[in-house]
Enzyme design. Sequence first.
Site, short mmCIF file in Angstrom:
data_model
loop_
_atom_site.label_atom_id
_atom_site.label_comp_id
_atom_site.label_asym_id
_atom_site.label_seq_id
_atom_site.Cartn_x
_atom_site.Cartn_y
_atom_site.Cartn_z
N PHE A 163 1.42 -7.39 9.07
CA PHE A 163 0.93 -6.02 9.25
C PHE A 163 -0.55 -5.96 8.97
O PHE A 163 -1.06 -6.62 8.07
CB PHE A 163 1.62 -5.08 8.26
CG PHE A 163 3.03 -4.74 8.61
CD1 PHE A 163 3.31 -3.79 9.56
CD2 PHE A 163 4.08 -5.38 7.97
CE1 PHE A 163 4.62 -3.47 9.88
CE2 PHE A 163 5.39 -5.06 8.28
CZ PHE A 163 5.66 -4.11 9.25
N ASP A 164 -1.21 -5.15 9.74
CA ASP A 164 -2.56 -4.73 9.38
C ASP A 164 -2.38 -3.65 8.31
O ASP A 164 -1.30 -3.09 8.19
CB ASP A 164 -3.23 -4.17 10.64
CG ASP A 164 -4.48 -3.42 10.32
OD1 ASP A 164 -5.31 -3.98 9.58
OD2 ASP A 164 -4.65 -2.30 10.81
N LYS A 165 -3.40 -3.39 7.50
CA LYS A 165 -3.21 -2.36 6.48
C LYS A 165 -3.55 -0.96 7.01
O LYS A 165 -2.67 -0.14 7.20
CB LYS A 165 -4.07 -2.66 5.24
CG LYS A 165 -3.87 -1.61 4.14
CD LYS A 165 -4.61 -1.95 2.87
CE LYS A 165 -6.10 -1.68 2.97
NZ LYS A 165 -6.44 -0.25 2.97
N THR A 166 -4.83 -0.77 7.28
CA THR A 166 -5.28 0.59 7.57
C THR A 166 -4.69 1.09 8.89
O THR A 166 -4.85 0.44 9.93
CB THR A 166 -6.81 0.63 7.64
OG1 THR A 166 -7.32 -0.04 6.51
CG2 THR A 166 -7.31 2.06 7.66
#
Lengths: 73, 628
Positions: B305-308
């Site tokens: 996953f990417d965070k933002t």
Amino acid sequence: MKKAVFGLEPLSCPTCIKKIEITVGKLNGVEEVKVLFNSNKVRAQFDENIVKADQINEVITKLGYPVLSQKVS
Amino acid sequence: MNAKRTSQITALTGILLAIAVGLHFGGLHEWRQGTLIAATIIAGIPIAIKAFQALRMKAFSIELLVTIAVIGALFIGEYVESAAVTFLFLFGAFLEARTLEKTRSSLRSLIDMAPLEATVMRNGEAVIVSVDDVEKGDRIIIRSGEKVAIDGAIVSGKASLNEAAITGESVPANKSIDDRVFSGTIVDNGFIEVIADKVGDDTTFARIIELVEDAQEAKSKTQKFLDRFANVYTPAIVILSVVVYIFTRNIEMTLTFLVVACPGALVISAPVSIVAGIGNGARDGVLVKGGDIMETLAKIDTVVFDKTGTLTRGRPEVTDIHTFSGDKNNLLRIVAEAEMISEHHLGQTIVKEARKRGIPLLNEPEEAEVIEGNGIRAQIEGKLLTIGNRKLMAANGINVDDAVESYAVKREKLGNTAIFAAIDGVVAGIFSIADQIRPEAKSALNELRASGVKQIIMMTGDNRHTAELVGKQLGLDGVYAELLPEDKVAMIQKLKEAGHKVAMAGDGINDAPAIATADIGLAMGEGGTDISMETADVVLMADRLDQFSHAYSLAKATIRNMKQNTYFAVGTVVLLLAGVLLGKVFLASGMLIHELSVLIVILNAVRLIRYTKKQVNIKQPVPILQTE
């Protein structure tokens, strides 16, 4: 270059795909034809100077698949 | 021959068969035979025509096998068999068409949501026109209960809109001036006027339909294999039946062999499952772009996953402004004035905060410069402002002393991004900005694990402290921070080389390379940004992570369903052929079993339409990164 979408009655046999794609594809001026088996549609790209959408419609109908709707864009 | 005619012929053949049964018990043998021959011919001719048409296109069709068998049966005088076979074939095809429609019903119901007309302002008057006649720039009026026919921005009024057609989300969204509305959504309550900027086939709704249509055609590996198999299989059966005849000299057995070997259930077994699965996803706002993607998605064991914007909401807020000298609001004002030029979401967050506090932003920044990934420099009221991260401070020779540094680290450990604001080369304050973890993130990740994902990893460009905090709160298996887009690509490559099947979920352009590298790329649709919708393999239209866990378990269910169908179809054919060779199965009963197997395969796929993962409550409190 124009794009036409023909709506057909529910297609149930996979051989219909081949029949329509080969026959319509042979038409002069038709660049690309794709039968959407699951949505009962035929999508065709064609040169409107050589062939008319109505002619494609006629060919599909003659193959035994009545065209219910026709949309050209 | 159209569908109506076919059902008429089927009905007529059925009646003739019933009459023949009556005549049989009435002892009128001659009449019975005549009726049976009539039934065979009436039902057989359309089948023969289809077989011939296909043959002209050099395609061996199932109709061809049936036609040969029927002619053979007539030849040896088995009229009961010939009539029963033709009737069963037509009746089976009729039932198949009906049930096939069921597997396609999800897409149908989507298409039925398409708007037909719109109220347009023309020469100062409101007129109702067909959607095809609406043009870009038209002013459209939409009242309560009406459907939005175009994509555009609201210019007046407000309304709550049901956007289920686009996002699968049934809770209405409140929208007012400048908000975008989408074709296919419905005004639940309110009144809005919208300027159309996308019409007809360009609307998000039309593109979703087209993507789903294409997805349902895109064949999975299994499907392609079955197609090739059927192409070889049908002519092979014809040859084999000749062999059977040579060895047994039994015409009846040979013909039965021909009929039961029809690859009907086999050809249809994989596609029906895929179509039903993709349809189910589309209804819930999950676009899975094809059968091969379904197959890969089901095999995923690692999710990145990417965070933002992916694990977090992507709507950061200013949580604290700390000044080392001067007034807070004044610092906020000049920093916000400078950040007016910034496209970066952190910069825009500061501007938003100033607006929220009612601070007027009047000064235009001078000699403004954006330092990509680090911050900005600009002059306001003759003061040189340097706003950004540590790297930017260091690059400009600005001293970050221990007090400033320890404050920044403290804020970062609480989950904030610390932004340094320096005036004329001296740090004047620190802005803390924090994002929120999506409320459904934790339960969605748990569901992913429960459905078979082995490891969940986060990769982010954000600072280490914030990343670790998110990782701890969500119980991630790995957290990699301060990465550039190419670092993400390299790490995904490494995971793939280690033998993992990797899915990457992200939003925005910076994640696009990583999304393309992964085995499965997921994009958060957010009402459909163009790039994400075109390049990703799976699009989550409502921007909700639980849609991902649904898509994953749906993919597993779809592939399971497809395997069941394939094994069942192969098993049936093998058993039938064995039955024929052992002399236990005859023409009509063989046909009956064959048609039944096709129906069972389709009905099994229809189960997928109703597939829902177990509902999990996501009512737990929203974990907020920042704690104060």
